[in-house]
Design an enzyme around this catalytic site. Structure first.
Site, PDB file in Angstrom:
ATOM      1  N   TYR A 183      40.187  44.927  26.722  1.00  0.00           N
ATOM      2  CA  TYR A 183      39.545  46.166  26.074  1.00  0.00           C
ATOM      3  C   TYR A 183      40.744  46.563  25.190  1.00  0.00           C
ATOM      4  O   TYR A 183      41.745  46.089  24.948  1.00  0.00           O
ATOM      5  CB  TYR A 183      39.134  47.128  27.100  1.00  0.00           C
ATOM      6  CG  TYR A 183      38.059  46.385  27.884  1.00  0.00           C
ATOM      7  CD1 TYR A 183      36.967  45.679  27.351  1.00  0.00           C
ATOM      8  CD2 TYR A 183      37.903  46.562  29.340  1.00  0.00           C
ATOM      9  CE1 TYR A 183      35.754  45.136  27.922  1.00  0.00           C
ATOM     10  CE2 TYR A 183      36.782  45.965  30.012  1.00  0.00           C
ATOM     11  CZ  TYR A 183      35.819  45.167  29.382  1.00  0.00           C
ATOM     12  OH  TYR A 183      34.965  44.759  29.892  1.00  0.00           O
ATOM     13  N   ARG A 327      34.487  41.057  43.905  1.00  0.00           N
ATOM     14  CA  ARG A 327      33.153  40.571  44.300  1.00  0.00           C
ATOM     15  C   ARG A 327      33.025  40.706  45.901  1.00  0.00           C
ATOM     16  O   ARG A 327      32.029  40.763  46.247  1.00  0.00           O
ATOM     17  CB  ARG A 327      33.277  39.094  43.909  1.00  0.00           C
ATOM     18  CG  ARG A 327      32.999  39.033  42.367  1.00  0.00           C
ATOM     19  CD  ARG A 327      33.619  37.705  41.696  1.00  0.00           C
ATOM     20  NE  ARG A 327      34.932  37.561  41.876  1.00  0.00           N
ATOM     21  CZ  ARG A 327      35.699  36.649  41.496  1.00  0.00           C
ATOM     22  NH1 ARG A 327      34.860  35.441  40.926  1.00  0.00           N
ATOM     23  NH2 ARG A 327      36.779  36.217  41.495  1.00  0.00           N
TER      24      ARG A 327
HETATM   25  C1  LIG Z   1      30.434  42.605  38.216  1.00  0.00           C
HETATM   26  C2  LIG Z   1      31.869  43.268  37.870  1.00  0.00           C
HETATM   27  C3  LIG Z   1      32.245  44.066  36.911  1.00  0.00           C
HETATM   28  C4  LIG Z   1      33.703  44.340  36.926  1.00  0.00           C
HETATM   29  N1  LIG Z   1      33.928  45.382  36.117  1.00  0.00           N
HETATM   30  C5  LIG Z   1      35.313  45.871  35.872  1.00  0.00           C
HETATM   31  C6  LIG Z   1      35.658  46.875  35.320  1.00  0.00           C
HETATM   32  O1  LIG Z   1      34.812  47.808  35.008  1.00  0.00           O
HETATM   33  N2  LIG Z   1      37.166  47.317  35.184  1.00  0.00           N
HETATM   34  C7  LIG Z   1      38.099  46.265  35.583  1.00  0.00           C
HETATM   35  O2  LIG Z   1      39.172  46.647  35.694  1.00  0.00           O
HETATM   36  N3  LIG Z   1      37.566  45.200  36.098  1.00  0.00           N
HETATM   37  C8  LIG Z   1      36.268  44.847  36.295  1.00  0.00           C
HETATM   38  N4  LIG Z   1      36.046  43.676  37.079  1.00  0.00           N
HETATM   39  C9  LIG Z   1      37.053  42.776  37.733  1.00  0.00           C
HETATM   40  C10 LIG Z   1      37.084  43.197  39.120  1.00  0.00           C
HETATM   41  O3  LIG Z   1      37.695  44.625  39.374  1.00  0.00           O
HETATM   42  C11 LIG Z   1      37.965  42.600  39.661  1.00  0.00           C
HETATM   43  O4  LIG Z   1      39.520  42.569  39.036  1.00  0.00           O
HETATM   44  C12 LIG Z   1      37.753  40.753  39.602  1.00  0.00           C
HETATM   45  O5  LIG Z   1      36.579  40.836  39.956  1.00  0.00           O
HETATM   46  C13 LIG Z   1      38.802  40.019  40.595  1.00  0.00           C
HETATM   47  O6  LIG Z   1      38.745  40.285  41.847  1.00  0.00           O
HETATM   48  P1  LIG Z   1      37.676  39.754  42.989  1.00  0.00           P
HETATM   49  O7  LIG Z   1      38.346  37.893  43.003  1.00  0.00           O
HETATM   50  O8  LIG Z   1      38.136  40.299  44.130  1.00  0.00           O
HETATM   51  O9  LIG Z   1      36.344  39.744  42.542  1.00  0.00           O
HETATM   52  C14 LIG Z   1      34.576  43.464  37.183  1.00  0.00           C
HETATM   53  C15 LIG Z   1      34.266  42.463  37.989  1.00  0.00           C
HETATM   54  C16 LIG Z   1      32.801  42.219  38.271  1.00  0.00           C
HETATM   55  C17 LIG Z   1      32.538  40.874  39.261  1.00  0.00           C
END
Ligand SMILES: Cc1cc2nc3c(=O)[nH]c(=O)nc-3n(C[C@H](O)[C@H](O)[C@H](O)COP(=O)(O)O)c2cc1C
Length: 382
Positions: A183, A327
């Site tokens: 971004y 997630r």
């Molecule tokens: C559906 C979805 C939307 C996401 N939107 C954002 C967001 O708006 N801002 C952001 O910094 N990261 C966003 N992410 C990344 C998550 O905040 C996180 O960093 C990433 O999923 C890795 O963490 P996890 O392994 O616990 O899922 C998004 C991830 C998912 C799955």
């Protein structure tokens, strides 16, 4: 020694544990406003025990959204919906946090389940993309990008400051700027996206100018007593992109400008990453630990930390201060309660509101009454 369930204090804010619901963009807003859906989503995670609850990235301008259905904070009329969200999070024992963002050259998209392709500026749900340099991201991000003028950059910083004022009014107690994931902030930092020859491009100091000016603009209206943090695109995983060593220096510089915690993530300024680590457990932790050690600043990271034993260990080993769950927070609103049970916490139901915590703690003859059979029993024993 702190563990996953130890409180965490930053400035005047204390979280009940080290578990943050990571920001996750939803596509459920009309004209940027939050409504019942968001109250349900974030209220339930606070009720499920998350200490810090981030709604999705909130756009500081309409062109800063991912899709036309993303949430925003560019107008005072957004405050009411956001305030409903902060009230329910606080009532359920969590701390409400906001992530302010601008998607830059990665905006103007379709919703993921509609194809996630970029929409042209003349489409009713599209807009003209602007970024540090007129370079399209490529891949599914196909439309031409215009270079931001210096005056427009100043306007975006003012939009961040206005957004911070509204966030405070809406009741948020923690403010993170989203400068990762390709971004706008991430693209200013990355030589892959930023090829400017003015004061915003070139060496590290210039590529970091956008961040420092944004921090200063926000801190001027965001109280010193409340945490101001940043999700930084700390590594492009590409030989010509951001190198992690630069991120370590950058966090040090931003600490001097009032950064209270670094939330480190990937730059995502290109899809052509060297050795993408996304299947590996906890792959950001080592980088986070380095920044924590070398810069002396609290650190949080996300990415594959959803197994309770792993999440607990990285806190016990003092590698990071906060675990961000994305997630896992979507798949299980009560992840902290489940993790507490897995980790033999003495009272997992202390994490949910007493209205049902009391019953679950006291009114059961055995664990199966509450759907917690012995391991393996769920598959067989009736
Ligand atoms: C559906 C979805 C939307 C996401 N939107 C954002 C967001 O708006 N801002 C952001 O910094 N990261 C966003 N992410 C990344 C998550 O905040 C996180 O960093 C990433 O999923 C890795 O963490 P996890 O392994 O616990 O899922 C998004 C991830 C998912 C799955």
């Amino acid at each position: 020694m702190p563990d996953l369930f130890s409180p965490f204090t930053l400035k005047d804010v204390t979280l009940r544990n080290r578990i943050a619901m990571s920001p996750m963009t939803m596509h459920r807003s009309v004209d940027g406003a939050m409504g019942d859906y968001h109250v349900m989503l974030y209220g339930s995670r606070a009720a499920g025990g998350f200490g810090l609850v981030f709604p999705e990235q909130i756009a500081v301008t309409p062109e800063g959204r991912t899709t036309s259905a993303c949430a925003g904070i560019w107008d005072d009329r957004h405050i009411e919906g956001l305030a409903r969200v902060t009230r329910i999070i606080r009532e359920m024992g969590g701390v409400p946090a906001i992530q302010l963002g601008h998607t830059g050259r990665k905006g103007s998209e379709q919703k993921p389940w509609e194809g996630k392709l970029q929409l042209p500026p003349d489409h009713p749900d599209g807009w003209q993309l602007k970024a540090p340099s007129p370079i399209s991201y490529g891949g599914r991000y196909t439309y031409p990008v215009e270079e931001l003028t210096v005056a427009e950059i100043g306007g975006i910083h003012r939009a961040y400051a206005d957004a911070a004022r509204r966030a405070l009014e809406a009741g948020f107690e923690w403010l993170e700027m989203h400068f990762a994931h390709g971004y706008l902030g991430a693209s200013f930092f990355s030589p892959l996206a930023n090829q400017r020859t003015d004061q915003y491009g070139g060496d590290l100091d210039n590529r970091l100018r956008f961040h420092i000016e944004a921090l200063d603009a926000v801190r001027a209206v965001w109280p010193e007593r409340l945490p101001l943090t940043m999700r930084l695109g700390s590594d492009d995983l590409h030989p010509d992109g951001v190198q992690f060593d630069e991120a370590v220096v950058a966090v040090g510089r931003m600490k001097a400008h009032g950064l209270d915690l670094a939330d480190l993530s990937i730059g995502f300024n290109t899809d052509e990453m060297t050795d993408p680590p996304f299947a590996r457990m906890s792959f950001m932790v080592e980088r986070g630990a380095r920044v924590r050690r070398e810069v002396g600043i609290p650190v949080g990271v996300s990415w594959n930390l959803g197994l309770p034993a792993v999440a607990d260990q990285v806190i016990r080993d003092a590698l990071i201060d906060l675990v961000f769950l994305g997630r896992p927070a979507l798949s299980n609103p009560h992840w902290p309660v489940w993790a507490a049970r897995e980790l033999a916490h003495p009272d997992p139901f202390s994490l949910v509101p007493e209205d049902w915590g009391w019953w679950l703690r006291n009114f059961r003859a055995h664990e199966a009454c509450i759907g917690w059979p012995a391991p393996g029993a769920a598959r067989g024993a009736a």
